[in-house]
Design an enzyme around this catalytic site. Structure first.
Site, PDB file in Angstrom:
ATOM      1  N   GLY A 249       1.068  -1.399  -0.388  1.00 27.15           N
ATOM      2  CA  GLY A 249       0.085  -0.385   0.295  1.00 27.15           C
ATOM      3  C   GLY A 249       0.713   1.477   0.180  1.00 27.15           C
ATOM      4  O   GLY A 249       0.556   1.952  -0.859  1.00 27.15           O
ATOM      5  N   GLU A 266      -6.776   0.524   2.221  1.00 22.00           N
ATOM      6  CA  GLU A 266      -7.450  -0.364   3.332  1.00 22.00           C
ATOM      7  C   GLU A 266      -6.015  -1.532   3.402  1.00 22.00           C
ATOM      8  O   GLU A 266      -6.257  -1.878   2.518  1.00 22.00           O
ATOM      9  CB  GLU A 266      -8.593  -0.255   3.333  1.00 22.00           C
ATOM     10  CG  GLU A 266      -9.924  -1.223   3.951  1.00 22.00           C
ATOM     11  CD  GLU A 266      -9.610  -2.433   4.236  1.00 22.00           C
ATOM     12  OE1 GLU A 266      -9.592  -3.185   5.454  1.00 22.00           O
ATOM     13  OE2 GLU A 266     -10.412  -3.157   3.045  1.00 22.00           O
ATOM     14  N   CYS A 300      -9.204  -8.655   7.587  1.00 22.44           N
ATOM     15  CA  CYS A 300      -7.915  -7.311   7.446  1.00 22.44           C
ATOM     16  C   CYS A 300      -8.742  -7.281   9.537  1.00 22.44           C
ATOM     17  O   CYS A 300      -7.688  -6.278  10.669  1.00 22.44           O
ATOM     18  CB  CYS A 300      -7.921  -6.159   6.532  1.00 22.44           C
ATOM     19  SG  CYS A 300      -9.699  -5.562   6.414  1.00 22.44           S
TER      20      CYS A 300
END
Ligand code: UN1
Length: 508
Positions: A249, A266, A300
């Site tokens: 990310g 996210e 997650c």
């Protein structure tokens, strides 16, 4: 453990055959990249063949997607909502079959597979309502005969890169909102869940076709990092929504920021459940079971850290170990299974490495800790007693491994909760109002999701979903997340004959 290779009826129902083209480009299924096999994590046998995208396919698809956005953004928002409503209905008709596909290809148990599709249906409903509420505001101007207003306009193309653990729900969070906001969508699903990408895209494509709209409004690619990188670098994509690890990310964010694009991230979570000594133990046990073992620890939002008050430490732990020993492990499509396989063989190896590291850092395994000999990627649900300061506790080990630690005071529990790099989800179990309000207050949990007497996972779509720190700061799904999928124009309109200047400046 072994599974006979079966014919899966539901594959046909969602448009999947033995050989599949993995790109929906300008309303046509094609693909000229490498051919891959998607495998069933329960036995590592091939399910079907998929041809992935080449960069040439990407370029062709993106060109059409960019053009289609110009048309789509001129359709009134409530009419766009009507299209998303139809997508919701098409999903409703296939929820059962799609849920089976998610379960088969990803490895999560069937109720969770169906739940994942339900999550997109919920998002469609939410987005339909939203399509009549993309409201701007009117702001009092300090100048006579002037009016200030905010107008929300579409961005153009929204890029969505999703992960294997929620191979379609996260697409739903982003695409439903992006579409009603007037954007076309370019989607790259996870390389290991191409069939879900294809089946989901076929549903959307069918609705666009039925309404004589260009298929390029929703462009999808099965593929790997090269397609992800192309999306991150593409100046035609003002917003890239990325779901995955903090490490990847960060690199996506840097690539997108370098071209002044925006990112919605996210990323990894490392979520704790805090149990105070007044908590209802059975509520805690059920919650921890779902939070730590659900989706085989690959959400997650999975609970990875259980912080127990010293007064109830032993009691909760004993009860949990007892429950863990009864967990039914097996074929995720079979009724009654609670724990399916990890998604890939590599995840299984990662679990083994994690267990070694846990042991080397002084962790004590209370139950589980081994892979289960089988053709699939099965591992035991594991509980580990470990110090909150161990290095491994700061990492996100994507497996059903729960770290348990003891605390004495609420303050100490909050400190431990906040002591990891990630900041996605958190939960406290107590009935004491002062603890509840401190937990959700400025000196409480530093996470994006702050729960009380429920698990860390299983969020409803109505709230904004996402987290702080290494989780990336993004907010997807409900609440006012839609604002990120639009650009705000601040408009000041002079309808008088004079030219008064702001701040009272006289410039003549
Ligand atoms: C994810 O794990 O990436 O709150 C998403 C939950 C689900 C979404 C999880 N609604 O657990």
């Amino acid at each position: 453990m072994s599974f006979a290779k079966r014919e899966y009826e539901f594959l046909r129902e969602v448009g999947i055959g033995p050989k599949n083209l993995g790109c929906y480009v300008n309303g046509v299924w094609k693909a000229s990249g490498p051919t891959v096999y998607t495998v069933n994590p329960a036995n590592n046998q091939a399910i079907a063949e998929v041809v992935e995208a080449s960069i040439r396919d990407y370029e062709e698809g993106m060109r059409a997607c960019y053009e289609a956005a110009k048309l789509w953004m001129q359709i009134p928002a409530p009419k766009r909502g009507e299209i998303v409503r139809q997508i919701g209905d098409a999903l409703r008709a296939k929820v059962y079959h799609l849920g089976h596909l998610v379960s088969l290809e990803m490895g999560k148990i069937l109720p969770e597979g169906i739940g994942e599709v339900q999550e997109i249906i919920d998002m469609c409903d939410f987005a339909v309502g939203l399509s009549r509420q993309l409201n701007g505001s009117v702001i009092p101007s300090e100048r006579p005969n002037h009016m200030m207003l905010e107008k929300w306009n579409p961005l153009g193309v929204v890029g969505v890169i999703t992960a294997f653990n929620f191979p379609c729900a996260v697409l739903g969070w982003n695409a439903c909102i992006a579409l009603v906001c007037g954007n076309s969508v370019v989607w790259k699903g996870a390389p290991t869940t191409p069939l879900v990408t294809i089946a989901m895209t076929k549903i959307v494509a069918g609705v666009l076709e039925k309404n004589n709209l260009p298929g390029a409004i929703f462009t999808a690619f099965c593929g790997g990092a090269d397609i992800g990188q192309a999306i991150a670098m593409d100046t035609r994509i003002p917003l890239v929504s990325f779901t995955g690890s903090s490490k990847v990310g960060l690199s996506v964010q840097q690539t997108v920021n370098k071209r002044f694009g925006k990112c919605l991230l996210e990323l990894s979570g490392n979520n704790a459940i805090v149990v105070m000594d007044d908590a209802e133990i059975e509520l805690v046990v059920r919650s921890v079971l779902f939070a730590a073992v659900g989706t085989a620890g690959q959400r997650c939002t999975t609970c990875r850290r259980l912080l127990l008050h010293e007064n109830i430490y032993q009691k909760v732990l004993e009860r949990l170990v007892e429950v863990y020993k009864q967990i039914k492990i097996g074929d995720p499509l079979e009724k009654g299974t609670l724990l399916g396989p990890l998604h890939t063989h590599a995840s299984r190896e990662n679990f083994e490495k994690g267990i070694q590291k846990i042991k080397s850092e002084g962790g004590k395994i209370l139950t589980g800790g081994s892979v289960i000999p089988s053709e699939g990627n099965f591992v035991q649900p594991t509980i580990v007693e470990i110090s909150a300061s161990a290095d491994i506790v700061k990492e996100e080990l994507f497996a059903p491994v729960l770290y348990v630690m003891k605390f004495q005071t609420f303050k100490e529990a909050v400190e431990i909760n906040n002591s990891v790099p990630q900041g996605l989800s958190s939960s406290i179990f107590t009935r004491k109002p002062e603890l509840i309000f401190n937990w959700i207050g400025p000196l409480g949990s530093d996470c994006g999701i702050v729960n009380v007497n429920i698990p860390t996972n299983g969020a409803e779509i109505g709230g904004a979903f996402g987290g702080e720190k290494a989780t990336g700061g993004g907010r997807e799904a409900g609440s006012d997340s839609w604002k990120q999928y639009m650009r705000r124009s601040t408009c000041t309109i002079n309808y008088g004959a004079e030219l008064p200047l702001a701040q009272g400046i006289n410039f003549c």
